[in-house]
Motif scaffolding. Sequence first.
Motif, short mmCIF file in Angstrom:
data_model
loop_
_atom_site.label_atom_id
_atom_site.label_comp_id
_atom_site.label_asym_id
_atom_site.label_seq_id
_atom_site.Cartn_x
_atom_site.Cartn_y
_atom_site.Cartn_z
N ALA A 1 35.55 47.99 35.15
CA ALA A 1 35.41 49.08 34.18
C ALA A 1 36.69 49.88 34.02
CB ALA A 1 34.27 50.01 34.58
N VAL A 2 37.58 49.83 35.01
CA VAL A 2 38.86 50.54 34.90
C VAL A 2 40.00 49.57 34.62
CG1 VAL A 2 38.12 52.49 36.30
CG2 VAL A 2 39.15 50.52 37.42
N ALA A 3 39.63 48.41 34.06
CA ALA A 3 40.60 47.42 33.57
C ALA A 3 41.53 46.89 34.65
CB ALA A 3 41.41 48.00 32.41
N LEU A 4 40.99 46.71 35.87
CA LEU A 4 41.77 46.08 36.92
C LEU A 4 41.68 44.56 36.77
CD1 LEU A 4 40.90 48.37 39.93
CD2 LEU A 4 43.22 47.78 39.20
N PRO A 5 42.81 43.87 36.81
CA PRO A 5 42.79 42.41 36.70
C PRO A 5 42.23 41.78 37.97
CG PRO A 5 45.01 43.15 37.19
CD PRO A 5 44.18 44.38 36.97
N ASN A 6 41.48 40.71 37.81
CA ASN A 6 40.93 39.98 38.95
C ASN A 6 40.24 40.93 39.94
OD1 ASN A 6 40.27 38.11 40.89
ND2 ASN A 6 42.33 37.21 41.02
N PRO A 7 39.16 41.61 39.51
CA PRO A 7 38.51 42.60 40.37
C PRO A 7 38.00 42.02 41.69
CG PRO A 7 37.17 42.11 38.43
CD PRO A 7 38.51 41.49 38.20
N GLU A 8 37.65 40.75 41.72
CA GLU A 8 37.20 40.13 42.97
C GLU A 8 38.31 40.16 44.01
OE1 GLU A 8 36.94 38.72 40.01
OE2 GLU A 8 34.78 38.53 39.63
#
Length: 286
Positions: free
Chosen positions: A133-140
Amino acid sequence: MTALSVQNLSVQTEDQRALVSDVSFELPAGQRLGIIGESGSGKSLTALAVLGLLPSGLRASGSIRLGDTELVGASARTLNGLRGSGIAAVFQEPLTALDPLMRIGKQLAWPLSHHRGLRGDALQKAIIEALAAVALPNPEKIARSYIHEVSGGQRQRVAIALALACDPDILIADEPTTALDISVQAEILNLLDGAVRERGMSLLLISHDLAVVSQMTEQLLVLRGGESIEQGSTRHLLTAPEAEYTRLLVNTARSLEAYLPEVSAQAPGSPSGHTTPLTTPSENQA
C-alpha cells in the motif's frame, strides 16, 4: 466533530522549567493542521505529549482529548490501546523509530495482531498488503529484511506502513521528510497526502518547512519558544500574517525560493521529484 482537542497544554521539566506553555488547538475529523516554528520551538514536544511519549523527566499538564478520552494522566493501558488504532505517528528518522534487530514483517505483525486480531495466513497477507500500500517494491522481500537493509526512502515508507496498518483516526507526521534526499521528499509527501485523503484521516503535520505545510495543510499553528504565536487558516497565515514572527518565517521562505528556483520549481509528485514552492492551498488548486 473534533478528533483531537488540546487545551492549555504545558510541558515542564522536573525543576518546573517550561518547555511548552499554554498551547491550545483543535483538529477536526478529516482536517489537516500544521505546526510550524524554528528548532526548539516545542513542535515535537507537543506531538510527543499528544502521543503520551514524553521523555523521562518531562510532565504534561492541561488537557489532550482524543474523541472522548482524556490522554493527560491516562494509564499506559489506555494509551497503548489508542496508539496505532486511534492515533499513530511517522517520525523524522525511521532508524531510531523502528527496531533494528527485528525483521520488518515482524514489526508490522504486532499492531496488526494486537489491534486487528489477525493470526496465521490472514496476518501474513495483511503484512504484505500494508507494505504494498505504500508502494514498496517486492513487499515479500522487504518483510523479510531488517531496517538497515533497505534505503532511506524505503525505511520511511515502512514507517508509514506501520503507522497506517490499523487505519488510525489521526496521523501525526513529525518532520517526515527532513532526513531524506531531496529527490525522495516529494515521493513521501505525495504518499502521505494520498493516504490521508483516501482514508479520511486527520493529519497533524509538524514541520519547519513552510513550503511543505502550505501544500499539505488547511490550518496552521505557529510556535516559538514553546508558546503559541499565531494560528489560523494556512491561506491567511501565508498571505496576511499578523504576528511579526510569522511574517519573518514567510518572508524568509519566499526569499529562499528566489535563490533556489531549481529546487522549488516542481510540486510533490512531479516527474523531477523536487520539493514544492511556497503556495497557499488556493494557489495549489488553481
